[in-house]
Design an enzyme around this catalytic site. Structure first.
Site, PDB file in Angstrom:
ATOM      1  N   HIS A 101       0.250  -1.202   0.036  1.00  0.00           N
ATOM      2  CA  HIS A 101      -0.043  -0.016   0.332  1.00  0.00           C
ATOM      3  C   HIS A 101       0.740   1.365  -0.039  1.00  0.00           C
ATOM      4  CE1 HIS A 101       0.388  -0.328   4.610  1.00  0.00           C
ATOM      5  NE2 HIS A 101       0.293   1.301   4.494  1.00  0.00           N
ATOM      6  N   ASP A 128      -0.212  -7.627   0.904  1.00  0.00           N
ATOM      7  CA  ASP A 128       0.649  -6.438   1.368  1.00  0.00           C
ATOM      8  C   ASP A 128       1.775  -5.879   1.441  1.00  0.00           C
ATOM      9  OD1 ASP A 128       0.328  -3.775   1.413  1.00  0.00           O
ATOM     10  OD2 ASP A 128      -0.115  -4.191   3.693  1.00  0.00           O
ATOM     11  N   SER A 185       4.752   2.116   8.061  1.00  0.00           N
ATOM     12  CA  SER A 185       4.064   1.383   7.235  1.00  0.00           C
ATOM     13  C   SER A 185       5.801   0.839   6.188  1.00  0.00           C
ATOM     14  CB  SER A 185       3.204   1.157   6.511  1.00  0.00           C
ATOM     15  OG  SER A 185       2.389   1.953   7.302  1.00  0.00           O
TER      16      SER A 185
END
Length: 462
Positions: free
Chosen positions: A194, A224, A307
């Site tokens: 993402h 992901d 992230s």
């Protein structure tokens, strides 16, 4: 004043003590002798000593004119003091002498004097200090050994920071910040899908502050995960990969990332739980961008921008890839959620397999059992649908599930003895394995439980 005036007894404040004939103080004139004109009241006699009558005068004394001063008394004659004479003893009290200093004036003068003295003293002190050869030096601890224990937070950070990077991504409609870490000397960097999903330009910044451009190698939305690569960079410091199977609840961990674009941020915590079923994404609406993670839960603070960053154990080995958080204001679309101690990381064992496939082929494979699930089922477990997509059978003919004996309508309640509460959780448990791994499924059929053995198949990811 006429000496015929009626007099009252002597006031207390000027009477002499009894038994004292004459105790006048020096400088006090004797009283004048009484005069009589032969008439009037002879009962008013002058007093000498208290309680004794004074002798009568030999001859009346003439009163001097008003403009003349009275004659001096003859020597040897003791004159008596008349309290009702022309010179009264009373004195009017008119307050303090206005020519003296008042209290406030004295205080003000003292304050001004103190200020002047302090200012002059301070100036003299500063001048003396500047002109002296000594200098002021406050006490301070001596420089100590800057090294830290390798398993301390500082030691882990010092080992890992050179291999952690910050990603600045620009897309067609937006831009963002994420984190990644170096996998090998060839320049491959692992991060979240993402972070780079819609990237047109990717810039990688190292802990030294140097920035270079990177290219996308491959990505997979189901896990992901994504891999990017930098070229022409020497001295890369790949991080050592750990084994997420060794992680236990309570183990200390350290997270490194760029929360809110604050590069090289280090936070610490523990492993709060393992095997947490977490789903993320789903913005496209068709489910193609949903990621299923059998996650490690940590209370190490993780925020937007973390992230793709590493979650490290006490030996500075990567045990997870920070991927998701649960924020207190998750439902507010105008604000990004901050850390409340609920962070989730993709286990490194899963990340390692996916990264190897992405580097090798640009795509990752997913383990499957070859069935279509009924995602609207609200009971306990994962129910196999009656029909598949486009009217196809819900159990793929010749697939892993069909070979294991799974039928439409079966409810799968356990995977390798671990309870499954829904379709998402079943997918997460299966994707935690590799294609070809054997699994044992517990199936509820017609009110009876039975055990089925299945060998996972493979499907290409997105």
């Amino acid at each position: 004043m006429a000496d015929r005036q009626q007099t009252e007894p002597a006031p207390q404040w000027w009477s002499r003590p009894e038994g004292t004939a004459d105790s006048r103080r020096d400088g006090v004139p004797a009283p004048r002798p009484e005069t009589h004109d032969g008439g009037g009241d002879h009962g008013a006699e002058g007093y000498g000593a208290a309680g004794q009558a004074a002798p009568a005068p030999e001859a009346p004394a003439q009163e001097p004119p008003a403009h003349e001063a009275p004659a001096h008394e003859p020597a040897g004659h003791e004159a008596r003091y008349d309290p009702w004479g022309a010179q009264p003893l009373q004195v009017v009290d008119r307050g303090r002498d206005r020519r003296g200093f008042r209290l406030w004036q004295v205080a003000a003068l003292a304050a001004v004097t103190a200020l002047l003295a302090g200012g002059i003293g301070g100036w003299v002190g500063v001048l003396a200090e500047r002109q002296s050869s000594t200098r002021l030096e406050l006490p301070q601890a001596a420089v100590a050994d800057k090294g830290r224990a390798p398993d301390s937070v500082a030691g882990i950070a010092a080992t890992a920071l050179p291999g952690v990077v910050t990603l600045h991504v620009r897309g067609a409609k937006s831009s963002g910040t994420g984190t990644g870490f170096v996998l090998d000397p060839q320049g491959h960097i692992l991060t979240n899908n993402h972070v780079v999903a819609d990237a047109k330009e990717i810039a990688v910044t190292f802990s030294t502050g140097e920035s270079v451009t990177a290219e996308l190698v491959g990505r997979d939305s189901g896990y992901d995960l994504a891999v990017v690569k930098v070229s022409g960079v020497r001295g890369l410091r790949p991080l050592s990969l750990g084994n997420s199977e060794n992680v236990k609840v309570g183990d200390p961990v350290v997270a490194i990332g760029a929360p809110f674009d604050l590069s090289n941020t280090v936070t610490a915590g523990i492993i709060s739980a393992t095997g947490r079923p977490v789903t993320a994404g789903g913005d496209k609406g068709d489910g193609s961008d949903i990621s299923y993670v059998d996650a490690l839960q940590t209370d190490a603070p993780i925020n937007p921008g973390n992230s793709g960053g590493p979650l490290l154990d006490a030996r500075a080995h990567v045990v997870g890839i920070n991927s998701a958080i649960r924020g207190a204001d998750k439902d507010d679309p105008d604000r990004q959620g901050g850390s409340i101690g609920l962070g989730f990381a993709i286990p490194i064992n899963q990340g390692k397999r996916v990264a190897e496939e992405l580097i090798a082929t640009g795509r990752a494979t997913h383990p499957v059992i070859g069935v279509t699930l009924d995602m609207d089922y609200t009971g306990d477990g994962a129910r196999v649908g009656d029909k598949g997509e486009d009217g196809k059978p819900s159990v793929t003919a010749g697939g892993p599930g069909a070979r294991a004996g799974i039928r439409p309508g079966d409810v799968i309640t356990k995977v390798d003895g671990q309870r499954v509460r829904g379709g998402d959780e079943l997918i997460i448990k299966i994707r935690a394995h590799r294609p070809g791994d054997p699994l044992t499924l517990t199936v509820l059929r017609d009110g009876r439980e039975r055990t089925l053995d299945v060998v996972l198949g493979s499907a290409n990811g997105s």
